[in-house]
Design a protein around this motif. Structure first.
Motif, PDB file in Angstrom:
ATOM      1  N   ASN A 172       0.846  -1.190   0.000  1.00 58.42           N
ATOM      2  CA  ASN A 172       0.000   0.000   0.000  1.00 58.42           C
ATOM      3  C   ASN A 172       0.883   1.241   0.000  1.00 58.42           C
ATOM      4  OD1 ASN A 172      -2.315  -1.609   0.222  1.00 58.42           O
ATOM      5  ND2 ASN A 172      -2.134  -1.656   2.441  1.00 58.42           N
ATOM      6  N   LEU A 173       0.529   2.198  -0.863  1.00 61.67           N
ATOM      7  CA  LEU A 173       1.356   3.391  -1.022  1.00 61.67           C
ATOM      8  C   LEU A 173       0.475   4.630  -1.019  1.00 61.67           C
ATOM      9  CD1 LEU A 173       4.184   4.573  -1.710  1.00 61.67           C
ATOM     10  CD2 LEU A 173       3.623   4.200  -4.121  1.00 61.67           C
ATOM     11  N   LEU A 174       0.858   5.610  -0.227  1.00 60.07           N
ATOM     12  CA  LEU A 174       0.169   6.898  -0.187  1.00 60.07           C
ATOM     13  C   LEU A 174       1.061   7.931  -0.865  1.00 60.07           C
ATOM     14  CD1 LEU A 174      -2.076   8.822   0.831  1.00 60.07           C
ATOM     15  CD2 LEU A 174      -0.752   9.059   2.933  1.00 60.07           C
ATOM     16  N   LEU A 175       0.540   8.544  -1.931  1.00 61.43           N
ATOM     17  CA  LEU A 175       1.241   9.625  -2.632  1.00 61.43           C
ATOM     18  C   LEU A 175       0.499  10.920  -2.366  1.00 61.43           C
ATOM     19  CD1 LEU A 175       1.908   7.886  -6.057  1.00 61.43           C
ATOM     20  CD2 LEU A 175       3.507   8.197  -4.161  1.00 61.43           C
ATOM     21  N   ARG A 189       4.906  -5.875  -5.840  1.00 62.79           N
ATOM     22  CA  ARG A 189       3.797  -6.509  -5.119  1.00 62.79           C
ATOM     23  C   ARG A 189       2.749  -5.499  -4.647  1.00 62.79           C
ATOM     24  NH1 ARG A 189       6.798 -11.150  -1.496  1.00 62.79           N
ATOM     25  NH2 ARG A 189       7.910 -12.071  -3.249  1.00 62.79           N
ATOM     26  N   LEU A 190       2.861  -4.303  -5.154  1.00 58.26           N
ATOM     27  CA  LEU A 190       1.944  -3.232  -4.785  1.00 58.26           C
ATOM     28  C   LEU A 190       0.503  -3.620  -5.094  1.00 58.26           C
ATOM     29  CD1 LEU A 190       2.173  -0.321  -3.675  1.00 58.26           C
ATOM     30  CD2 LEU A 190       2.236   0.462  -6.035  1.00 58.26           C
ATOM     31  N   LYS A 191      -0.407  -3.334  -4.169  1.00 56.74           N
ATOM     32  CA  LYS A 191      -1.821  -3.640  -4.359  1.00 56.74           C
ATOM     33  C   LYS A 191      -2.679  -2.381  -4.468  1.00 56.74           C
ATOM     34  CE  LYS A 191      -1.781  -8.169  -2.175  1.00 56.74           C
ATOM     35  NZ  LYS A 191      -1.411  -8.833  -3.367  1.00 56.74           N
ATOM     36  N   LYS A 192      -2.300  -1.332  -3.718  1.00 54.55           N
ATOM     37  CA  LYS A 192      -3.108  -0.116  -3.679  1.00 54.55           C
ATOM     38  C   LYS A 192      -2.233   1.129  -3.676  1.00 54.55           C
ATOM     39  CE  LYS A 192      -7.254  -1.197  -1.135  1.00 54.55           C
ATOM     40  NZ  LYS A 192      -7.933  -0.923   0.146  1.00 54.55           N
ATOM     41  N   ALA A 211      -7.703   8.773   2.437  1.00 53.75           N
ATOM     42  CA  ALA A 211      -6.762   7.919   1.709  1.00 53.75           C
ATOM     43  C   ALA A 211      -6.248   6.790   2.618  1.00 53.75           C
ATOM     44  CB  ALA A 211      -5.599   8.755   1.186  1.00 53.75           C
ATOM     45  N   LEU A 212      -5.879   7.133   3.831  1.00 55.83           N
ATOM     46  CA  LEU A 212      -5.382   6.119   4.761  1.00 55.83           C
ATOM     47  C   LEU A 212      -6.455   5.102   5.122  1.00 55.83           C
ATOM     48  CD1 LEU A 212      -3.182   8.358   7.072  1.00 55.83           C
ATOM     49  CD2 LEU A 212      -2.384   6.560   5.529  1.00 55.83           C
ATOM     50  N   LYS A 213      -7.679   5.566   5.274  1.00 48.04           N
ATOM     51  CA  LYS A 213      -8.788   4.642   5.567  1.00 48.04           C
ATOM     52  C   LYS A 213      -8.926   3.627   4.442  1.00 48.04           C
ATOM     53  CE  LYS A 213     -13.623   4.456   6.851  1.00 48.04           C
ATOM     54  NZ  LYS A 213     -14.639   4.212   5.900  1.00 48.04           N
ATOM     55  N   TRP A 214      -8.903   4.094   3.196  1.00 48.30           N
ATOM     56  CA  TRP A 214      -9.037   3.200   2.047  1.00 48.30           C
ATOM     57  C   TRP A 214      -7.866   2.217   1.976  1.00 48.30           C
ATOM     58  CZ3 TRP A 214      -6.200   2.960  -2.681  1.00 48.30           C
ATOM     59  CH2 TRP A 214      -6.759   2.114  -3.638  1.00 48.30           C
ATOM     60  N   LEU A 215      -6.672   2.702   2.270  1.00 45.81           N
ATOM     61  CA  LEU A 215      -5.496   1.832   2.205  1.00 45.81           C
ATOM     62  C   LEU A 215      -5.562   0.684   3.206  1.00 45.81           C
ATOM     63  CD1 LEU A 215      -2.537   4.327   1.699  1.00 45.81           C
ATOM     64  CD2 LEU A 215      -3.371   2.635   0.064  1.00 45.81           C
TER      65      LEU A 215
END
Length: 119
Positions: A32-35, A64-67, A108-112
């Protein structure tokens, strides 16, 4: 990750920042990545921006990124370019990670933290 400034004179610095990001995502199996684009400054041509972001996005498809959650900018031009590139990346099958845009970090963090579903 807060996105680096992208100026014509310092574009190589932005490219290196993104190289480090991709290496980190690969080496540490980040899922999971937050930009955060909310404060992003982009002062490069549309073609240069699109090529850089497209290449980074395609490299991330090999991880292996998913979100990817992206906090949007108030800069209309930047958002138009970002949406264009997102569309190009998602059209290029197979989709290996989800991308969502958000108006703030909390959403964004909630969705991740929710389970990822790739179709």
């Amino acid at each position: 990750m807060v996105l680096p400034e992208m100026r014509t004179s310092g574009l190589s610095e932005a490219e290196r920042c993104f190289e480090i990001l991709v290496e980190f995502v690969k080496n540490y199996h980040v899922q999971n990545l937050l930009l955060d684009s909310s404060q992003a400054e982009v002062e490069v041509g549309e073609a240069s921006y699109n090529a850089l972001i497209y290449n980074v996005s395609m490299q991330l498809k090999e991880t292996r990124l998913k979100k990817v959650a992206r906090v949007v900018s108030s800069n209309v031009k930047l958002e138009e370019m970002a949406i264009l590139v997102q569309g190009q990346v998602l059209e290029n099958n197979p989709a290996t990670y989800q991308i969502q845009n958000f108006s703030n970090r909390d959403m964004a963090l909630k969705w991740l933290t929710e389970p990822a579903y790739i179709s």
